[in-house]
Enzyme design. Structure first.
Site, mmCIF file in Angstrom:
data_model
loop_
_atom_site.group_PDB
_atom_site.id
_atom_site.type_symbol
_atom_site.label_atom_id
_atom_site.label_comp_id
_atom_site.label_asym_id
_atom_site.label_seq_id
_atom_site.Cartn_x
_atom_site.Cartn_y
_atom_site.Cartn_z
ATOM 1 N N GLN A 11 63.484 49.924 72.922
ATOM 2 C CA GLN A 11 61.919 50.494 72.805
ATOM 3 C C GLN A 11 61.856 52.065 72.920
ATOM 4 O O GLN A 11 62.507 52.650 73.390
ATOM 5 C CB GLN A 11 61.578 50.131 74.325
ATOM 6 C CG GLN A 11 60.011 49.891 74.543
ATOM 7 C CD GLN A 11 59.476 49.146 75.921
ATOM 8 O OE1 GLN A 11 60.440 48.100 76.157
ATOM 9 N NE2 GLN A 11 58.373 49.079 76.243
ATOM 10 N N LEU A 92 66.804 47.071 74.828
ATOM 11 C CA LEU A 92 66.226 45.877 74.060
ATOM 12 C C LEU A 92 66.820 45.584 72.892
ATOM 13 O O LEU A 92 67.113 44.292 72.267
ATOM 14 C CB LEU A 92 64.821 46.395 73.564
ATOM 15 C CG LEU A 92 64.019 45.468 72.648
ATOM 16 C CD1 LEU A 92 63.462 44.335 73.224
ATOM 17 C CD2 LEU A 92 62.822 46.461 72.276
ATOM 18 N N GLN A 250 71.227 43.435 82.808
ATOM 19 C CA GLN A 250 70.852 44.591 81.995
ATOM 20 C C GLN A 250 69.448 45.252 82.512
ATOM 21 O O GLN A 250 69.009 46.332 82.277
ATOM 22 C CB GLN A 250 70.665 44.069 80.525
ATOM 23 C CG GLN A 250 70.581 45.084 79.451
ATOM 24 C CD GLN A 250 69.686 44.873 78.454
ATOM 25 O OE1 GLN A 250 68.412 44.595 78.545
ATOM 26 N NE2 GLN A 250 70.179 44.945 77.094
#
Length: 313
Positions: A11, A92, A250
């Site tokens: 991101q 991500l 995560q």
């Protein structure tokens, strides 16, 4: 013998129009965007092409948009017959890596990160959490600082260990501010607040991680065909049984990017290909080890150039 790792950004790499020239030229890439629109029940492609950037930057849009784009560009690159020995992604980007490694179907990964984005956005009230990049201090010193501030009642922790001298901290707004001040007192050169919508990769994200467990159970995870070096412990695996647990952890654990790159190099990787929007990872990898080859594929020209380089043309 060249060993190749495909790596995927997280991101923050989003931009209006990303991947659309690739989709226009490669039917395999366009199929990914079409599948994303179908699976999500709305056009993420329109959000990418038309914006506005504020809409694209919202976590629940940025995350599926970035994974769609990385996988679309990957599919274009694969038409030239190039293959990776390892895959990895930054935060991500790990979902794109899991698609590249054969662990997840593309539409499943895109669905998962849409839900992940929604849960992360909802986990902490707006303004209650923050993130900041701390430059010029080592991880041990900064870890001590964050532990001191947390012990005083304002939660903050290491979130992204990006490269030597660049570490992101995450937590409550007060915790990040206090840790930033203490980090400067401990020798940090600069502390840069990040424009993010929440304290990602901090303990404040544990409610999101808990809820995400049920979402993960909805999709099929397969054993990988290419090993992934994951964010949580920077170890390689092809074992499907490890993936769910790592993806849940995560959400609230640090991204060990520097360790991931070191692990890949230790395993013989000498060529890194960043696949997706921007060149953030390329810059970080060069700061970790300037002797490796780093290529970026983010548009039609760079896809062709990377393919030609990897095939020795």
């Amino acid at each position: 013998m060249t060993k190749i790792a495909f790596v995927f950004p997280g991101q923050g790499a989003q931009k209006i129009g990303m991947g659309q020239d690739v989709a226009a030229e490669y039917p395999e890439a366009k199929k990914i965007y079409d599948a994303a629109d179908d699976r999500l029940g709305f056009s993420i492609t329109d959000v990418i092409t038309e914006g506005p950037i504020e809409l694209l930057t919202k976590s629940e849009n940025a995350q599926p948009a970035l994974v769609s784009t990385s996988v679309a560009i990957l599919r274009a690159l694969e038409t030239y017959g190039v293959k990776a020995d390892y895959v990895a992604g930054h935060s991500l980007g790990e979902y794109s890596a899991l698609v590249a490694g054969g662990f997840l179907e593309a539409s499943d990964a895109i669905y998962l990160v849409r839900k992940r984005g929604e849960l992360m956005e909802a986990a902490v009230p707006n303004g209650a959490g923050a993130m900041a990049a701390v430059l010029g201090v080592d991880r041990e010193t900064l870890k001590k600082v964050t532990e001191e501030v947390t012990a005083e009642g304002d939660a903050v922790q290491l979130a992204n260990l990006n490269c030597p001298g660049q570490i992101v901290i995450s937590g409550t707004t007060a915790g990040v501010e206090k840790a930033g001040e203490k980090a400067k007192e401990s020798g940090a050169k600069r502390v840069l607040p990040l424009a993010v919508s929440g304290p990602f990769h901090s303990s404040l994200m544990e409610p999101a991680a808990l809820a995400f467990r049920d979402i993960l159970a909805e999709v099929k995870i397969s054993d990988g065909q290419i090993p992934v070096v994951n964010n949580v412990d920077a170890k390689e695996t092809t074992d499907k049984s490890e993936i769910s647990d790592k993806l849940i952890k995560q959400i609230y654990s640090p991204v060990l990017w520097e360790d991931i790159v070191e692990e890949l190099i230790k395993n013989g990787v000498d060529t890194f290909v960043e696949i997706g929007s921007g060149k953030v990872l390329a810059g970080l990898i060069k700061k970790i080890n300037r002797d490796v080859t780093v290529l970026s594929a983010g548009d039609v020209e760079s896809v062709k150039s990377v393919a030609a380089t990897l095939k020795g043309e």
